[in-house]
Design a protein around this motif. Structure first.
Motif, PDB file in Angstrom:
ATOM      1  N   ARG A 220      79.132  19.425   4.345  1.00  0.00           N
ATOM      2  CA  ARG A 220      80.422  18.860   3.977  1.00  0.00           C
ATOM      3  C   ARG A 220      80.293  17.431   3.472  1.00  0.00           C
ATOM      4  O   ARG A 220      81.273  16.833   3.039  1.00  0.00           O
ATOM      5  N   GLY A 221      79.089  16.881   3.514  1.00  0.00           N
ATOM      6  CA  GLY A 221      78.872  15.537   2.998  1.00  0.00           C
ATOM      7  C   GLY A 221      78.427  14.586   4.089  1.00  0.00           C
ATOM      8  O   GLY A 221      78.725  14.765   5.272  1.00  0.00           O
ATOM      9  N   ILE A 222      77.706  13.553   3.700  1.00  0.00           N
ATOM     10  CA  ILE A 222      77.147  12.621   4.662  1.00  0.00           C
ATOM     11  C   ILE A 222      78.228  11.804   5.362  1.00  0.00           C
ATOM     12  O   ILE A 222      78.070  11.393   6.513  1.00  0.00           O
ATOM     13  N   VAL A 223      79.358  11.585   4.683  1.00  0.00           N
ATOM     14  CA  VAL A 223      80.445  10.831   5.315  1.00  0.00           C
ATOM     15  C   VAL A 223      81.057  11.638   6.452  1.00  0.00           C
ATOM     16  O   VAL A 223      81.355  11.103   7.529  1.00  0.00           O
ATOM     17  N   ASP A 224      81.249  12.940   6.236  1.00  0.00           N
ATOM     18  CA  ASP A 224      81.792  13.783   7.305  1.00  0.00           C
ATOM     19  C   ASP A 224      80.849  13.836   8.495  1.00  0.00           C
ATOM     20  O   ASP A 224      81.287  13.833   9.654  1.00  0.00           O
ATOM     21  N   SER A 225      79.538  13.897   8.222  1.00  0.00           N
ATOM     22  CA  SER A 225      78.585  13.900   9.330  1.00  0.00           C
ATOM     23  C   SER A 225      78.620  12.569  10.069  1.00  0.00           C
ATOM     24  O   SER A 225      78.511  12.529  11.298  1.00  0.00           O
ATOM     25  N   ALA A 226      78.784  11.461   9.331  1.00  0.00           N
ATOM     26  CA  ALA A 226      78.861  10.147   9.978  1.00  0.00           C
ATOM     27  C   ALA A 226      80.091  10.048  10.869  1.00  0.00           C
ATOM     28  O   ALA A 226      80.028   9.533  11.994  1.00  0.00           O
ATOM     29  N   LYS A 227      81.224  10.550  10.387  1.00  0.00           N
ATOM     30  CA  LYS A 227      82.442  10.518  11.193  1.00  0.00           C
ATOM     31  C   LYS A 227      82.302  11.385  12.441  1.00  0.00           C
ATOM     32  O   LYS A 227      82.765  11.014  13.520  1.00  0.00           O
ATOM     33  N   ALA A 228      81.655  12.538  12.282  1.00  0.00           N
ATOM     34  CA  ALA A 228      81.508  13.443  13.418  1.00  0.00           C
ATOM     35  C   ALA A 228      80.598  12.867  14.494  1.00  0.00           C
ATOM     36  O   ALA A 228      80.799  13.098  15.684  1.00  0.00           O
ATOM     37  N   PHE A 229      79.588  12.085  14.061  1.00  0.00           N
ATOM     38  CA  PHE A 229      78.588  11.593  15.008  1.00  0.00           C
ATOM     39  C   PHE A 229      78.819  10.140  15.405  1.00  0.00           C
ATOM     40  O   PHE A 229      78.011   9.575  16.151  1.00  0.00           O
ATOM     41  N   LEU A 230      79.894   9.539  14.919  1.00  0.00           N
ATOM     42  CA  LEU A 230      80.159   8.131  15.232  1.00  0.00           C
ATOM     43  C   LEU A 230      80.448   7.942  16.722  1.00  0.00           C
ATOM     44  O   LEU A 230      79.933   7.011  17.356  1.00  0.00           O
ATOM     45  N   LEU A 370      72.669  12.720  21.809  1.00  0.00           N
ATOM     46  CA  LEU A 370      72.119  11.936  20.706  1.00  0.00           C
ATOM     47  C   LEU A 370      70.734  12.425  20.313  1.00  0.00           C
ATOM     48  O   LEU A 370      70.379  12.382  19.132  1.00  0.00           O
ATOM     49  N   LEU A 371      69.941  12.878  21.285  1.00  0.00           N
ATOM     50  CA  LEU A 371      68.637  13.440  20.942  1.00  0.00           C
ATOM     51  C   LEU A 371      68.797  14.659  20.034  1.00  0.00           C
ATOM     52  O   LEU A 371      68.064  14.827  19.051  1.00  0.00           O
ATOM     53  N   ALA A 372      69.758  15.499  20.354  1.00  0.00           N
ATOM     54  CA  ALA A 372      69.983  16.683  19.522  1.00  0.00           C
ATOM     55  C   ALA A 372      70.505  16.315  18.141  1.00  0.00           C
ATOM     56  O   ALA A 372      70.121  16.915  17.130  1.00  0.00           O
ATOM     57  N   LEU A 373      71.362  15.291  18.088  1.00  0.00           N
ATOM     58  CA  LEU A 373      71.967  14.900  16.816  1.00  0.00           C
ATOM     59  C   LEU A 373      71.081  13.970  16.004  1.00  0.00           C
ATOM     60  O   LEU A 373      71.405  13.662  14.857  1.00  0.00           O
ATOM     61  N   ALA A 374      69.963  13.493  16.601  1.00  0.00           N
ATOM     62  CA  ALA A 374      69.066  12.594  15.871  1.00  0.00           C
ATOM     63  C   ALA A 374      68.501  13.256  14.621  1.00  0.00           C
ATOM     64  O   ALA A 374      68.040  12.572  13.700  1.00  0.00           O
ATOM     65  N   ALA A 375      68.545  14.581  14.582  1.00  0.00           N
ATOM     66  CA  ALA A 375      68.097  15.298  13.387  1.00  0.00           C
ATOM     67  C   ALA A 375      68.925  14.912  12.165  1.00  0.00           C
ATOM     68  O   ALA A 375      68.465  15.079  11.027  1.00  0.00           O
ATOM     69  N   ASN A 376      70.117  14.371  12.378  1.00  0.00           N
ATOM     70  CA  ASN A 376      70.982  14.029  11.257  1.00  0.00           C
ATOM     71  C   ASN A 376      70.372  12.953  10.366  1.00  0.00           C
ATOM     72  O   ASN A 376      70.675  12.869   9.177  1.00  0.00           O
ATOM     73  N   THR A 377      69.498  12.110  10.929  1.00  0.00           N
ATOM     74  CA  THR A 377      68.826  11.095  10.116  1.00  0.00           C
ATOM     75  C   THR A 377      68.042  11.745   8.983  1.00  0.00           C
ATOM     76  O   THR A 377      68.055  11.268   7.847  1.00  0.00           O
ATOM     77  N   SER A 378      67.370  12.833   9.288  1.00  0.00           N
ATOM     78  CA  SER A 378      66.606  13.536   8.255  1.00  0.00           C
ATOM     79  C   SER A 378      67.531  14.126   7.198  1.00  0.00           C
ATOM     80  O   SER A 378      67.222  14.107   6.005  1.00  0.00           O
ATOM     81  N   PHE A 379      68.677  14.649   7.623  1.00  0.00           N
ATOM     82  CA  PHE A 379      69.617  15.228   6.665  1.00  0.00           C
ATOM     83  C   PHE A 379      70.232  14.164   5.763  1.00  0.00           C
ATOM     84  O   PHE A 379      70.692  14.465   4.665  1.00  0.00           O
ATOM     85  N   GLY A 380      70.241  12.906   6.233  1.00  0.00           N
ATOM     86  CA  GLY A 380      70.756  11.831   5.390  1.00  0.00           C
ATOM     87  C   GLY A 380      69.710  11.270   4.452  1.00  0.00           C
ATOM     88  O   GLY A 380      70.036  10.830   3.342  1.00  0.00           O
ATOM     89  N   GLY A 381      68.426  11.269   4.869  1.00  0.00           N
ATOM     90  CA  GLY A 381      67.382  10.632   4.075  1.00  0.00           C
ATOM     91  C   GLY A 381      66.574  11.563   3.202  1.00  0.00           C
ATOM     92  O   GLY A 381      66.293  11.251   2.040  1.00  0.00           O
ATOM     93  N   LEU A 382      66.171  12.725   3.734  1.00  0.00           N
ATOM     94  CA  LEU A 382      65.274  13.597   2.986  1.00  0.00           C
ATOM     95  C   LEU A 382      65.898  14.168   1.708  1.00  0.00           C
ATOM     96  O   LEU A 382      65.230  14.181   0.667  1.00  0.00           O
ATOM     97  N   PRO A 383      67.160  14.655   1.715  1.00  0.00           N
ATOM     98  CA  PRO A 383      67.710  15.179   0.459  1.00  0.00           C
ATOM     99  C   PRO A 383      67.745  14.141  -0.661  1.00  0.00           C
ATOM    100  O   PRO A 383      67.541  14.491  -1.832  1.00  0.00           O
ATOM    101  N   VAL A 384      67.977  12.865  -0.326  1.00  0.00           N
ATOM    102  CA  VAL A 384      67.954  11.823  -1.361  1.00  0.00           C
ATOM    103  C   VAL A 384      66.540  11.652  -1.892  1.00  0.00           C
ATOM    104  O   VAL A 384      66.323  11.530  -3.105  1.00  0.00           O
TER     105      VAL A 384
END
Length: 676
Positions: A220-230, A370-384
């Motif tokens: 749904r986009g990196i902004v939606d993931s940021a809002k969900a994990f904020l 947070l350990l489980a959601l730390a995977a989100n860093t890869s979803f934000g960086g690797l696709p770019v």
């Protein structure tokens, strides 16, 4: 004169064909302009370079024929789908933030080999890691300013260290990002199964479910993931900082219930600490630095001014991570904690600082999430990063495409697929994956720092000597860490990473060579001769008379100089009535277009049409042949299950066996309100 023809009337037995006219092809002229690789911009699509012919798709409403449409430029990206500095902290820093759960513990476990005397070096080792963290943050701030298109160590190495070195950096980062997803998810699930042992046997399935959730949010986009994990990020940071502050005001542990009854992992009778042990502790603790590079890799994901916002996020990440690492190390020394089997150091610290109460469980739950959601860093960086590699023709161009929400959807899905394979392979066991983790990121750190030294030597801006010295010192530290981590974990599985990096580089090179060959065949970078008109022939496959047939012929006579309708006939008795009915109806309709029957001894539909096109191509080398395939498009998605897919079969056969242009005419069917 009959409008229906059969191939029997020709002396050579081949189907009839229109009159012959031809024009010769021309050759391109070189152009002295920029030419980058195969020169295709992934953002605008690279086309189907594997097909023999060209494919076009036309759509028409139920009452109008097909028409030529023109594309409009894409609208400027909406700022709502890009990150603010705070959202960037939530989307891109989870890996680094979560590392405080295992970074200090990694140091303590190594120093425990030297007994209680060795644990006294926990704070000095942590301070050294914090100093390296400060160097990395300062360096990546400069990387963000110098390379606002993202890419981090790959972009730096590509500019200053050469193409092959840049690919090594990219391969290392790709591996680290993929492993980060698997390690983060398994670590979070391990924390969950520790709290609820009944779930232990189902950890692999839980890991895949968590991965599916994170993937869905990121699609749904990196902004939606940021809002969900904020919120989870804020709770975790608040819990850790509260634990540190409260612990600093205590003279003795508030509780030791968590560690009671567990065997100590402290080595007895050790009174000396060697340099090798300190080096190993430093290298192990540096696992807390993974994720620091993610912000620099994803600069384009920030709102304008993107570089400035990314720099703020990088500084905030470094400050928070440094404070938490140093604070936890101070508490370890203050409470004289020892590593015990089955209980994490962070759990012991929460117990000692806050007591064994609700606050203790808040820290544990926040850490688990947070350990489980730390995977989100890869979803934000690797696709770019994959998008940049695709732009440079080292990955398929599809990875450079962005969805409306500024998300590299194909990169997200590819990352999720590879991570799922790792999770299945490991069975959800974090210990299987940890030895492979953090090696790639240190390679990237080192290459980035070396590249920045060369950057400063070429730039020679005010203060460049000090900046180059800082980056050189950082390169030395991260290089030593990379060697130590690889050496100490080599037999535990790190050899797989050492083998995978050159294999990935070879794969990048193979993709690049393929695009170079494609570009050469397409004449990219050369100005072709002006367009010239060739005689055109449009072939329309039909199976019955309908409004769809009428619209197809309307479009065909508008597109071509000549039009031939073809129908495939079979000799079976049950097929003859339909063929005779079509022949009779065509003569009654008399549309001014000849209907040619293509007999087929088998039930094949596409091959007879492709064979006819091949025959025409051989006889008419200068004629532009187009196969216009009419297809009804249902009003409702579920109704597509009712279609026979004849058009797709014909298109596949013609594309596979000929060079003809394929045009699939969509005849839109209006919804019938009475159906609902």
């Amino acid at each position: 004169m009959s409008m229906v023809s059969q191939p029997d009337g020709r002396p050579d037995g081949r189907p009839e064909e229109p009159p012959d006219t031809a024009t010769g092809p021309g050759h391109g002229r070189p152009v002295h302009g920029p030419h980058h690789g195969s020169g295709q911009d992934p953002a605008h699509g690279s086309g189907d370079t594997t097909a023999h012919g060209s494919a076009a798709t036309a759509s028409t409403p139920a009452s109008t024929p097909a028409s030529v449409s023109t594309s409009t430029p894409a609208a400027a990206p909406d700022a709502r789908h890009r990150l603010t500095a705070l959202q960037g902290l939530a989307a891109l820093s989870l890996d680094a933030m979560a590392s405080v759960a295992y970074g200090p513990e990694s140091i303590v476990l190594v120093l425990a080999a030297a007994g209680g005397y060795g644990l006294g070096f926990t704070l000095p080792v942590t301070l050294a890691i914090a100093a390296l963290l400060a160097v990395l943050v300062a360096s990546y701030r400069q990387v963000i300013a110098a390379y606002p298109d993202g890419g981090g160590s790959y972009a730096v190495a590509r500019t200053h260290l050469g193409r092959r070195t840049a690919l090594v950096a990219a391969a290392s980062l790709v591996l680290d990002y993929v492993l980060n997803v698997a390690v983060s998810v398994t670590a979070g699930v391990a924390a969950l199964t520790s709290a609820i042992p009944a779930l232990y046997d189902d950890r692999a399935g839980i890991c895949l479910a968590v991965l599916l959730l994170i993937t869905a949010v990121n699609l749904r986009g990196i902004v939606d993931s940021a809002k969900a994990f904020l919120l989870p990020t804020a709770v975790f940071i608040g819990a850790i900082l509260t634990m540190i502050v409260v612990g600093l005001f205590r003279d003795a542990p508030a509780s030791t219930v968590t560690a009671d009854g567990h065997a100590s992992a402290l080595a007895p009778h050790a009174t000396a600490v060697g340099a090798l042990l300190l080096l190993k502790a430093f290298a192990s603790g540096c696992s807390a630095l993974t994720g620091v590079e993610a912000v620099a890799n994803a600069v384009p994901s920030f709102r304008a001014p993107s570089a400035r916002r990314a720099q703020r996020t990088e500084v905030a990440l470094g400050a928070l991570l440094g404070v938490m690492l140093i604070g936890l190390s101070v508490l370890i020394g203050r409470f004289h904690l020892q590593p015990v089997e089955g209980v994490t150091v962070l759990a012991q610290l929460a117990d000692a600082s806050l007591g064994h109460n609700a606050a203790f469980y808040v820290v544990q739950f926040a850490t688990m999430v947070l350990l489980a959601l730390a995977a989100n860093t890869s979803f934000g960086g690797l696709p770019v990063l994959m998008g940049l590699l695709a732009r440079d023709n080292y990955l398929p161009h599809v990875f450079g495409l962005k969805a409306d929400r500024q998300v590299h959807r194909h990169g997200v899905l590819a990352l999720a697929a590879v991570a799922a394979v790792l999770l299945i392979f490991s069975g959800g066991d974090v210990n299987t994956l940890v030895p492979l983790f953090a090696i790639g990121v240190f390679v990237g750190f080192t290459l980035c720092q070396i590249g920045m030294v060369r950057h400063w030597r070429l730039d020679r801006s005010p203060g460049w000597r000090g900046k180059a010295l800082l980056n050189g010192f950082g390169a030395l530290l991260t290089g030593v860490s990379a060697v130590v981590v690889t050496a100490t974990k080599f037999t535990e599985g790190a050899w797989l990473v050492v083998l995978a990096v050159p294999l990935l580089v070879l794969a990048f090179e193979a993709v690049h060579r393929a695009y170079a060959r494609i570009g050469e065949r397409l004449g990219l970078g050369r100005v072709p001769e002006p367009p010239h008109r060739a005689r055109s022939l449009v072939i329309v496959p039909v199976s019955h008379l309908s409004r769809l047939t009428c619209e197809a012929l309307n479009a065909a006579v508008s597109l071509g100089d000549e039009v031939v309708a073809v129908t495939v006939t079979h000799g079976a008795p049950e097929d003859r009535p339909a063929a005779e009915a079509l022949r009779r109806d065509w003569e009654l309709w008399n549309p001014g277009v000849e209907l040619l029957e293509l007999p087929s001894a088998t039930r094949s539909i596409g091959r007879p049409v492709a064979a006819y096109v091949t025959d025409l191509t051989a006889r008419r080398p200068g004629t532009r042949i187009t196969v216009l395939i009419p297809e009804a498009e249902p009003a409702h998605l579920w109704q597509r299950l009712l279609q026979n897919q004849r058009g797709a079969v014909v298109a596949h056969a013609v594309r596979r066996d000929t060079d003809a242009v394929i045009c699939r005419l969509r005849f839109r069917l209006e919804a019938d309100a009475r159906m609902w």
